[in-house]
Design a protein around this motif. Structure first.
Motif, PDB file in Angstrom:
ATOM      1  N   GLN A   1       0.827  -1.212   0.000  1.00 43.34           N
ATOM      2  CA  GLN A   1       0.000   0.000   0.000  1.00 43.34           C
ATOM      3  C   GLN A   1       0.860   1.260   0.000  1.00 43.34           C
ATOM      4  OE1 GLN A   1      -3.507   0.322  -0.298  1.00 43.34           O
ATOM      5  NE2 GLN A   1      -2.740   2.361  -0.752  1.00 43.34           N
ATOM      6  N   THR A   2       1.868   1.311   0.862  1.00 44.94           N
ATOM      7  CA  THR A   2       2.746   2.487   0.891  1.00 44.94           C
ATOM      8  C   THR A   2       3.497   2.613  -0.428  1.00 44.94           C
ATOM      9  OG1 THR A   2       2.979   2.319   3.284  1.00 44.94           O
ATOM     10  CG2 THR A   2       4.662   3.601   2.113  1.00 44.94           C
ATOM     11  N   PHE A   3       3.941   1.488  -0.983  1.00 43.38           N
ATOM     12  CA  PHE A   3       4.615   1.518  -2.275  1.00 43.38           C
ATOM     13  C   PHE A   3       3.707   2.126  -3.338  1.00 43.38           C
ATOM     14  CE2 PHE A   3       5.225  -0.431  -6.449  1.00 43.38           C
ATOM     15  CZ  PHE A   3       6.508   0.005  -6.732  1.00 43.38           C
ATOM     16  N   GLU A   4       2.453   1.689  -3.397  1.00 42.34           N
ATOM     17  CA  GLU A   4       1.530   2.226  -4.395  1.00 42.34           C
ATOM     18  C   GLU A   4       1.262   3.710  -4.161  1.00 42.34           C
ATOM     19  OE1 GLU A   4      -1.841  -0.458  -4.468  1.00 42.34           O
ATOM     20  OE2 GLU A   4      -0.751  -1.873  -5.752  1.00 42.34           O
ATOM     21  N   ASP A   5       1.189   4.122  -2.897  1.00 35.04           N
ATOM     22  CA  ASP A   5       1.024   5.547  -2.595  1.00 35.04           C
ATOM     23  C   ASP A   5       2.229   6.339  -3.095  1.00 35.04           C
ATOM     24  OD1 ASP A   5      -1.389   4.947  -1.371  1.00 35.04           O
ATOM     25  OD2 ASP A   5      -0.594   5.116   0.672  1.00 35.04           O
ATOM     26  N   PHE A   6       3.430   5.849  -2.800  1.00 29.86           N
ATOM     27  CA  PHE A   6       4.663   6.515  -3.256  1.00 29.86           C
ATOM     28  C   PHE A   6       4.720   6.547  -4.781  1.00 29.86           C
ATOM     29  CE2 PHE A   6       8.124   6.619   0.213  1.00 29.86           C
ATOM     30  CZ  PHE A   6       7.206   6.896   1.210  1.00 29.86           C
ATOM     31  N   ARG A   7       4.467   5.397  -5.410  1.00 27.90           N
ATOM     32  CA  ARG A   7       4.544   5.278  -6.871  1.00 27.90           C
ATOM     33  C   ARG A   7       3.548   6.212  -7.556  1.00 27.90           C
ATOM     34  NH1 ARG A   7       2.799  -0.350  -9.147  1.00 27.90           N
ATOM     35  NH2 ARG A   7       0.806   0.573  -8.585  1.00 27.90           N
ATOM     36  N   GLY A   8       2.401   6.430  -6.944  1.00 32.49           N
ATOM     37  CA  GLY A   8       1.391   7.305  -7.517  1.00 32.49           C
ATOM     38  C   GLY A   8       1.665   8.784  -7.279  1.00 32.49           C
ATOM     39  N   TYR A   9       2.682   9.093  -6.468  1.00 30.13           N
ATOM     40  CA  TYR A   9       2.961  10.490  -6.144  1.00 30.13           C
ATOM     41  C   TYR A   9       4.349  10.945  -6.589  1.00 30.13           C
ATOM     42  CZ  TYR A   9       3.553  14.767  -3.413  1.00 30.13           C
ATOM     43  OH  TYR A   9       3.792  16.058  -3.046  1.00 30.13           O
ATOM     44  N   TRP A  10       5.401  10.296  -6.074  1.00 28.03           N
ATOM     45  CA  TRP A  10       6.761  10.817  -6.261  1.00 28.03           C
ATOM     46  C   TRP A  10       7.262  10.844  -7.700  1.00 28.03           C
ATOM     47  CZ3 TRP A  10       8.576  14.083  -3.112  1.00 28.03           C
ATOM     48  CH2 TRP A  10       8.228  14.050  -1.767  1.00 28.03           C
ATOM     49  N   PRO A  11       7.032   9.840  -8.523  1.00 26.39           N
ATOM     50  CA  PRO A  11       7.525   9.937  -9.905  1.00 26.39           C
ATOM     51  C   PRO A  11       6.892  11.081 -10.697  1.00 26.39           C
ATOM     52  CG  PRO A  11       7.052   7.658  -9.370  1.00 26.39           C
ATOM     53  CD  PRO A  11       6.503   8.500  -8.239  1.00 26.39           C
ATOM     54  N   LEU A  12       5.761  11.581 -10.234  1.00 26.79           N
ATOM     55  CA  LEU A  12       5.058  12.665 -10.923  1.00 26.79           C
ATOM     56  C   LEU A  12       5.531  14.048 -10.489  1.00 26.79           C
ATOM     57  CD1 LEU A  12       1.463  11.153 -10.613  1.00 26.79           C
ATOM     58  CD2 LEU A  12       3.106  10.863 -12.482  1.00 26.79           C
TER      59      LEU A  12
END
Length: 181
Positions: A50-61
């Motif tokens: 869940q934290t990975f998906e949250d990070f992936r959906g935010y930081w690369p953008l």
């Protein structure tokens, strides 16, 4: 490698962000500098799904990120614990699909710098219970949430030794503890 849990939490010890008390882009300069200082020793970022998906959906953008966090997270070796994820869809990421405690215990024996676990409350609690954590880093925000999961699982009683503590202009207080267990 050292296994370190870094968490943002409220004054009442809650790490689950149920209210709007944490904004990763709203850090004061001193706090941002401390986070980047700690990141310099980070070799692996270990996250639950869940934290990975949250990070992936935010930081690369975050292409205009001036803090350096986005660039750091894009290039660091990331490992995500998940029994269901098959394709991480974020560069430099591998999936741990087996027992996370066994995987972390094996990584702990490897040479290298720090493995950082952040967020990922279920994973963090499993690692705390298994007593494979070398250091706990707490960034305490001046907020009382009154609900949500705590930093430590209810049955955990780790013996800790203070390593470092400082406060920041934003009111956040940082404390680092070595595990004595």
């Amino acid at each position: 490698m050292r296994i370190i849990i870094t968490q943002n939490m409220t004054l009442d010890g809650r790490v689950e962000m149920l209210d709007d008390w944490f904004d990763p882009q709203a850090q004061d300069e001193e706090l941002s500098a401390e986070l980047m200082r700690q990141s310099a020793d980070e070799e692996v970022l270990l996250l639950g799904r869940q934290t990975f998906e949250d990070f992936r959906g935010y930081w690369p953008l975050q292409t205009g990120d001036t803090t350096g966090v986005a660039a750091h997270l894009n290039q660091i070796d990331k490992r995500v614990v998940s029994a269901t994820l098959t394709e991480p869809e974020w560069e430099n990421t591998s999936i741990i699909s087996g027992d996370p405690v066994e995987a972390v215990a094996a990584v702990r024996e490897e040479p290298g710098r720090d493995v950082i676990v952040t967020g990922s409350i279920t994973l963090a609690h499993a690692l705390i219970t298994a007593e494979v954590i070398d250091e706990f880093r707490m960034f305490t925000y001046p907020v009382w949430q009154g609900r949500g999961r705590h930093f430590f699982p209810d049955d955990a009683r780790p013996r800790l030794r203070l390593l470092d503590s400082k406060s920041f202009p934003s009111g956040v207080v940082y404390s680092a503890y070595a595990s004595e267990s």
